[in-house]
Every structure is written in structure tokens, then in C-alpha cells.
Scaffold this motif. Structure first.
Motif, PDB file in Angstrom:
ATOM      1  N   ILE B 254     -17.042 -35.285   0.486  1.00 13.78           N
ATOM      2  CA  ILE B 254     -17.430 -33.978  -0.047  1.00 13.78           C
ATOM      3  C   ILE B 254     -18.928 -33.748   0.153  1.00 13.78           C
ATOM      4  O   ILE B 254     -19.353 -32.714   0.663  1.00 13.78           O
ATOM      5  N   PHE B 255     -19.740 -34.729  -0.243  1.00 11.72           N
ATOM      6  CA  PHE B 255     -21.187 -34.529  -0.148  1.00 11.72           C
ATOM      7  C   PHE B 255     -21.637 -34.429   1.314  1.00 11.72           C
ATOM      8  O   PHE B 255     -22.551 -33.676   1.639  1.00 11.72           O
ATOM      9  N   GLY B 256     -20.957 -35.168   2.183  1.00 10.96           N
ATOM     10  CA  GLY B 256     -21.268 -35.097   3.613  1.00 10.96           C
ATOM     11  C   GLY B 256     -20.986 -33.724   4.206  1.00 10.96           C
ATOM     12  O   GLY B 256     -21.611 -33.322   5.187  1.00 10.96           O
ATOM     13  N   GLN B 257     -20.044 -32.997   3.606  1.00 15.96           N
ATOM     14  CA  GLN B 257     -19.785 -31.626   4.046  1.00 15.96           C
ATOM     15  C   GLN B 257     -20.877 -30.672   3.548  1.00 15.96           C
ATOM     16  O   GLN B 257     -21.228 -29.707   4.222  1.00 15.96           O
ATOM     17  N   ASP B 258     -21.402 -30.944   2.355  1.00 14.28           N
ATOM     18  CA  ASP B 258     -22.467 -30.092   1.814  1.00 14.28           C
ATOM     19  C   ASP B 258     -23.797 -30.276   2.548  1.00 14.28           C
ATOM     20  O   ASP B 258     -24.598 -29.350   2.641  1.00 14.28           O
ATOM     21  N   LYS B 259     -24.031 -31.491   3.041  1.00 11.50           N
ATOM     22  CA  LYS B 259     -25.360 -31.853   3.533  1.00 11.50           C
ATOM     23  C   LYS B 259     -25.886 -30.912   4.619  1.00 11.50           C
ATOM     24  O   LYS B 259     -27.002 -30.394   4.491  1.00 11.50           O
ATOM     25  N   PRO B 260     -25.113 -30.659   5.690  1.00  9.92           N
ATOM     26  CA  PRO B 260     -25.674 -29.760   6.724  1.00  9.92           C
ATOM     27  C   PRO B 260     -25.880 -28.333   6.225  1.00  9.92           C
ATOM     28  O   PRO B 260     -26.784 -27.638   6.708  1.00  9.92           O
ATOM     29  N   ILE B 261     -25.075 -27.922   5.256  1.00  5.30           N
ATOM     30  CA  ILE B 261     -25.257 -26.580   4.686  1.00  5.30           C
ATOM     31  C   ILE B 261     -26.604 -26.533   3.962  1.00  5.30           C
ATOM     32  O   ILE B 261     -27.406 -25.612   4.133  1.00  5.30           O
ATOM     33  N   LEU B 262     -26.857 -27.554   3.150  1.00  3.93           N
ATOM     34  CA  LEU B 262     -28.120 -27.622   2.411  1.00  3.93           C
ATOM     35  C   LEU B 262     -29.310 -27.655   3.366  1.00  3.93           C
ATOM     36  O   LEU B 262     -30.332 -27.017   3.132  1.00  3.93           O
ATOM     37  N   GLU B 263     -29.157 -28.416   4.459  1.00  2.00           N
ATOM     38  CA  GLU B 263     -30.299 -28.608   5.362  1.00  2.00           C
ATOM     39  C   GLU B 263     -30.571 -27.371   6.200  1.00  2.00           C
ATOM     40  O   GLU B 263     -31.632 -27.259   6.810  1.00  2.00           O
ATOM     41  N   ASN B 264     -29.606 -26.475   6.247  1.00  2.00           N
ATOM     42  CA  ASN B 264     -29.826 -25.247   7.013  1.00  2.00           C
ATOM     43  C   ASN B 264     -30.263 -24.078   6.146  1.00  2.00           C
ATOM     44  O   ASN B 264     -30.459 -22.971   6.649  1.00  2.00           O
ATOM     45  N   GLN B 265     -30.401 -24.292   4.834  1.00  2.50           N
ATOM     46  CA  GLN B 265     -30.879 -23.206   3.979  1.00  2.50           C
ATOM     47  C   GLN B 265     -32.383 -23.040   4.154  1.00  2.50           C
ATOM     48  O   GLN B 265     -33.121 -24.012   4.252  1.00  2.50           O
ATOM     49  N   SER B 266     -32.795 -21.794   4.161  1.00  2.02           N
ATOM     50  CA  SER B 266     -34.212 -21.508   4.313  1.00  2.02           C
ATOM     51  C   SER B 266     -34.604 -20.407   3.321  1.00  2.02           C
ATOM     52  O   SER B 266     -33.863 -19.432   3.190  1.00  2.02           O
ATOM     53  N   PRO B 267     -35.723 -20.529   2.619  1.00  2.00           N
ATOM     54  CA  PRO B 267     -36.629 -21.673   2.601  1.00  2.00           C
ATOM     55  C   PRO B 267     -36.012 -22.852   1.847  1.00  2.00           C
ATOM     56  O   PRO B 267     -35.070 -22.677   1.090  1.00  2.00           O
ATOM     57  N   ARG B 268     -36.555 -24.040   2.086  1.00  2.00           N
ATOM     58  CA  ARG B 268     -36.001 -25.227   1.435  1.00  2.00           C
ATOM     59  C   ARG B 268     -36.302 -25.238  -0.061  1.00  2.00           C
ATOM     60  O   ARG B 268     -35.507 -25.697  -0.850  1.00  2.00           O
TER      61      ARG B 268
END
Lengths: 229, 322
Positions: B254-268
Motif C-alpha cells: 500500500i505505502f509503495g503505491q502512495d510513494k510515487p504519488i507523494l513524490e510527484n506532488q508540487s510544492p513538496r
């Protein structure tokens, strides 16, 4: 039933799940506490693989380790079409072997960068990122020239091979190691083609291709490849 | 060790008193090797930690020149930082918190399966990670076939209570194809979300095999820098069947699915200005969370609202219309 000693976030385990899914081979995933438990480095797992690596498969008592080696075995054993590892054409077979060796390099660089940035592995991040970028430049150039020759895949066969599957996850997840794919447009197009191979499955961090038309070159080979049933 | 870790040796770059006088998790206790140096970052500064010989007591200190993996006698370390051990993690602070850590009552139940599901670094701010954890709206799109599925994408109206101490969102209902590893079928799952700390969040969700109890899953964020977090996935489950490894695997999936979404949010960093990002109904708890951080005066890992809003802030969410 085939067993895989498996970890969800491992690219090398995912390659096996990907090929098995494409070939329609049922398997049982044996979860290994790779992180944070380091189970693959423990004494019990040394009985299964003294090198302390996953994946390892147990196919009815036959045990095999090493990601690229397992792809070779699975293709020869379970793909009656013979296309995923096309040994009858010496040149294509040689290319596949060459790109499988290349995949060891992307694991040691792109994958290492991801392990550093995500799980805190003590690699020298600048060195592994630079190594990955050097390899990705070579692969991107190669895929671009192949595209000009209407060859959509890394080997010169008109269909995908295990070499594509061996390389795909490291490229796809490289941004998690701080390596942007913006610089590699041919690689982005190629990963999109891989996602359209029938039977394609995802892992955490990789999302399916958006619904819509498959990119050129994906369907004809892929649609008939490796579907024994 | 990465260049970036040694570049900020010892001195935190954080000057926000709200963030400084707070407790943070830095590692699961069982993952610390007694007698060896471990290094990480907290609020922009490098910290080192170990356990005393025999493993009894964790010791944390601002990093000097010691290398990760070097031998160290924890008893002899000068300038030790305050330490707490709670929920199986070591917590520390760079300031002087006047409060103790929050509690999770379920941890005292004898049959709970309590473990660290994995401490995973993500290139985002702690508040972005918390806000994503609070959001049910992304389930069908990011956790497809597990925590949600199209076309059942509706987030029903739910309640949010806010006090100085915490945010509590209750009556959160969502259809889930596989709510937990122990679930065999799709079901309407009830969630309660709780935010008792600026960078910590937990959810309570009905146990598939026992509707009277709730699994507890928490995200304890260690703000390494303003835009980099180490997310400690805490599990406190009711599950008599699955192995610890299988439970961890499900959480990491589950968290591995969230990770790229989080990393693509801007601004951080999370914008706290109510005009910065347009809210929708699913964001009711998120809006409360942003206001709560603003009211605390937190400035670290967020983009503070610069000026008072000329008009009253928008209501958190419309009432249920259907």
C-alpha cells in the motif's frame, strides 16, 4: 506449484511475477521479510540461497536463484511459443544475453540509488546515480535507433523478449532513486510499450498504462507471444 | 554515507519553535544494533543513535564525525538527547517539549500484533504524507482493487472534531475490495482517523474478521528535512492467521503505491493558505489539518499563510446532498 521467495518492493522479484503473469503460470509467493527484517541475510535463508539474494524459485523441488537466470528458465520451461527467449536465432539469443547482462548493471546502479534513497542503503549515491545515467544513455540511444528501424524492443526480434522484462523495472522506478526519465524519451516510449503487453501486471510504484490505444509496435508481437492457452 | 547526510553535521537548520519542541520517531528499537553507530537526519541536522551494550537503552546524540557502522559505547556519549521508547520506536527531540507523547490504547490489548511495518524514506514533506494518509478519495485510483475500486469512488459525508490536542475524523465509510490481508471479500469499511501530533497520523479501521474491534495503522513521520521524510509504518493489528512478514508486505504494498504519488506532488511543502489549493468534499479532514497546523503556528515543512484571508475561510465541506 511453483514458489517464489518474494518481496513486494524488489524489482528482481517483480520481473519474475511479471513473466509468470504474462505466461499465465500459477505460482505461490512466499513473502520474505527483506525490509526491515533482513530475512534474506539470515541463517535460515542461507539454506535456500547462500548468497543472501532474492528472488529464488522452487519449481517442484528444483531450486534456482538469480533474477536473470530465473527468467531464462521460466521462458524455456513455460513458453511453448519459444519467443520470450528465442534461442533458435543465434543473433537474437546473443542480444538477449547481452541485455540481460546489462540489466545486472542497472540493478547495481539505478536500483542501488533507489535502495539508498528509499530504504537507506549505504551506497555512494553520486556514484550509483552517475553509473545509472551512463547506462540509461546507452539504452536510450539503442532503443531510439531500433525505433528508427521499426524494432520496438531491445532485441532485434519483432516481439518482446525476457531482456525487455529484465530491464523494465529498473528504468520504470529510477525516479525513486533521483534519476529523472525526462532525459530519456525513447526509454519512456519503450516502457509504455511494455505496459501494453497482454498479461502485464504492476508492482507498487508502477501504474498501468492509461486506458486507450496501445502504442505502435506493442500489440502484434505481444498479443500472440507467450500465451500458451 | 551520502554526501547530503554529512553536509549538515550536527546542527539542525530548523528554527521553528513548534517543530523543535516536539518528539519525533527515529527508528524502530529492534532495528538498532547495540554498540554500533546508526545515523539519520532530523529537522535538517544529522543525528546518531545506538543502544547500550546488552541493548537495554537507546542513546541519541547530535552527530559528530562518527561513521555509520562504527563501534561506539553508548554509555560514554556526551550531549545525549532526550529519549522515549514508545510503540516500539525510539523518539527524541531537539528542543524541550512540555508535553509527553500521545497514547494508543489498543497497544495494551494482549492479542495485538504490534510491529514496525517498515521505515521508508520519501521525497516529500511530513505534512504532505499526513494529508495523503487522511484522504480516502485516492483509494480507487492509487490502491485499485485493494482499498478501492471504480465505480464506487464516492466519499460519503463524515464528521471531524478538532481540539488543541488532536483532530478526530469519524464515521468515514468507504467500499473496499480487500480492506485488509484478512479480508476475503469486498466490504464497506469504517474508518476513524486521528491526528495527535503535527507529523503523526493513525487510522482505526474495522477488523474484517471481528466487527467489534479496530485495526490501528499509523504513519509516524520523521522530518529529515523540510522536503524529505522517513515514514515509520506502525502496525497494531488483530489477525490470528497471517504471519508478521505477510502483514508487513501488505502495508508496504500500500505505502509503495502512495510513494510515487507523494513524490510527484508540487510544492513538496504543504501550503497552509486556504486559497492555495482548491478543496473538495473528500478534503474535509485535510482542511481541518491545515487550519490546525496554522493555529499551532507551525512553519517547518509547510508554506505558511502569508496574510490573513480578506474573506472568511471557506466552510470545510458541504453537507451531504444525497
Amino acid at each position: 506449484m511453483m514458489k517464489i521467495y518474494d518481496y513486494e518492493l524488489s524489482v528482481n522479484c517483480y520481473k519474475q511475477r511479471l513473466l509468470l503473469g504474462i505466461l499465465g503460470v500459477p505460482y505461490e509467493s512466499i513473502p520474505v521479510d527483506f525490509f526491515p527484517g533482513w530475512e534474506h541475510k539470515g541463517e535460515a535463508f542461507a539454506e535456500i540461497n547462500p548468497l543472501g539474494h532474492i528472488p529464488v524459485i522452487d519449481d517442484d523441488g528444483y531450486i534456482l536463484r538469480d533474477a536473470q537466470a530465473i527468467l531464462v528458465y521460466l521462458a524455456l520451461r513455460y513458453d511453448p511459443s519459444g519467443l520470450w527467449y528465442p534461442v533458435t536465432d543465434p543473433r537474437v539469443a546473443g542480444e538477449v544475453a547481452s541485455w540481460m547482462a546489462f540489466a545486472e548493471g542497472t540493478t547495481n546502479t539505478a536500483s542501488a540509488a533507489r535502495l539508498h534513497d528509499t530504504l537507506g542503503y549505504p551506497f555512494d549515491i553520486d556514484t550509483v546515480r552517475a553509473g545509472a545515467q551512463k547506462l540509461f544513455r546507452v539504452l536510450d540511444d539503442h532503443v531510439w535507433f531500433h525505433e528508427q528501424q521499426e524494432r520496438p524492443w531491445v532485441a532485434s526480434a519483432p516481439h518482446p523478449t525476457i531482456a525487455d522484462l529484465a530491464l523494465f523495472p529498473d528504468v520504470m522506478l529510477s525516479e525513486q532513486g533521483g534519476i529523472s526519465l525526462l532525459d530519456y524519451p525513447a526509454l519512456r516510449r519503450w516502457t509504455d510499450r511494455v505496459k501494453h503487453i497482454p498479461g502485464f501486471t504492476v508492482m507498487s510504484g508502477i501504474f498501468p498504462a492509461p486506458a486507450g490505444a496501445a502504442p505502435a509496435g506493442a500489440a502484434p508481437g505481444g498479443a500472440t507471444v507467450g500465451r500458451p492457452r | 554515507m551520502a554526501v547530503s547526510d554529512t553536509a549538515t553535521m550536527g546542527t539542525p537548520s530548523c528554527t521553528d519553535p513548534v517543530a523543535l519542541h516536539e518528539w519525533y520517531p527515529i527508528s524502530a528499537l529492534v532495528e538498532i544494533t547495540p554498540g554500533l553507530v546508526h545515523r539519520t537526519q532530523l529537522l535538517g541536522g544529522a543525528i546518531s543513535y545506538t543502544r547500550t551494550p546488552g541493548g537495554s537503552r537507546p542513546v541519541v546524540w547530535p552527530s559528530g564525525g562518527e561513521a555509520s557502522g562504527a563501534e561506539v559505547d553508548g554509555l560514554a556519549v556526551d550531549h545525549q538527547l532526550p529519549v522515549r521508547v514508545k510503540f516500539g520506536y525510539v523518539w527524541t527531540t531537539l528542543g524541550r517539549p512540555e508535553h509527553e507523547l500521545f497514547d494508543i490504547a489498543e497497544c495494551d490489548e494482549a492479542d495485538r500484533r504490534i510491529q514496525n511495518g517498515g521505515s521508508i524514506m520519501v521525497a516529500t514533506s511530513a505534512p504532505r504524507a499526513i494529508e495523503n494518509f487522511l484522504d480516502m478519495g485516492h483509494f480507487p485510483y492509487v490502491h485499485t482493487g485493494i482499498l478501492g475500486a471504480e465505480p464506487r469512488t464516492e466519499v460519503l459525508e463524515y464528521d471531524v472534531e478538532v481540539t488543541d490536542e488532536e483532530i478526530l475524523a469519524t464515521r468515514c465509510l468507504f467500499f473496499q475490495p480487500q480492506a485488509a490481508l484478512s479480508a476475503s471479500d469486498g466490504q464497506m469499511t469504517e474508518y476513524v482517523y486521528r491526528v495527535p501530533h503535527p507529523y503523526c497520523v493513525m487510522l482505526y479501521k474495522s477488523v474484517p474478521t471481528d466487527a467489534s474491534r479496530m485495526d490501528v495503522i499509523a504513519l509516524f513521520c520523521q522530518p529529515m528535512t523540510e522536503e524529505r521524510v522517513r515514514a515509520h509504518n506502525f502496525l497494531c493489528m488483530v489477525d490470528a492467521v497471517n504471519s508478521d512478514t505477510a502483514l508487513k508486505r501488505f502495508q508496504q504494498l500500500i505505502f509503495g503505491q502512495d510513494k510515487p504519488i507523494l513524490e510527484n506532488q508540487s510544492p513538496r511543502r504543504l501550503p497552509l493558505d486556504p486559497r492555495a489549493e482548491t478543496p473538495i468534499r473528500a478534503d474535509k479532514s485535510s482542511i481541518s489539518y491545515r487550519r490546525w497546523l496554522s493555529a499551532k503556528g507551525l512553519t517547518y515543512a509547510v508554506i505558511p499563510a502569508t496574510a490573513p484571508s480578506p474573506t472568511p475561510a471557506p466552510t470545510p465541506a458541504p453537507t451531504r446532498s444525497s
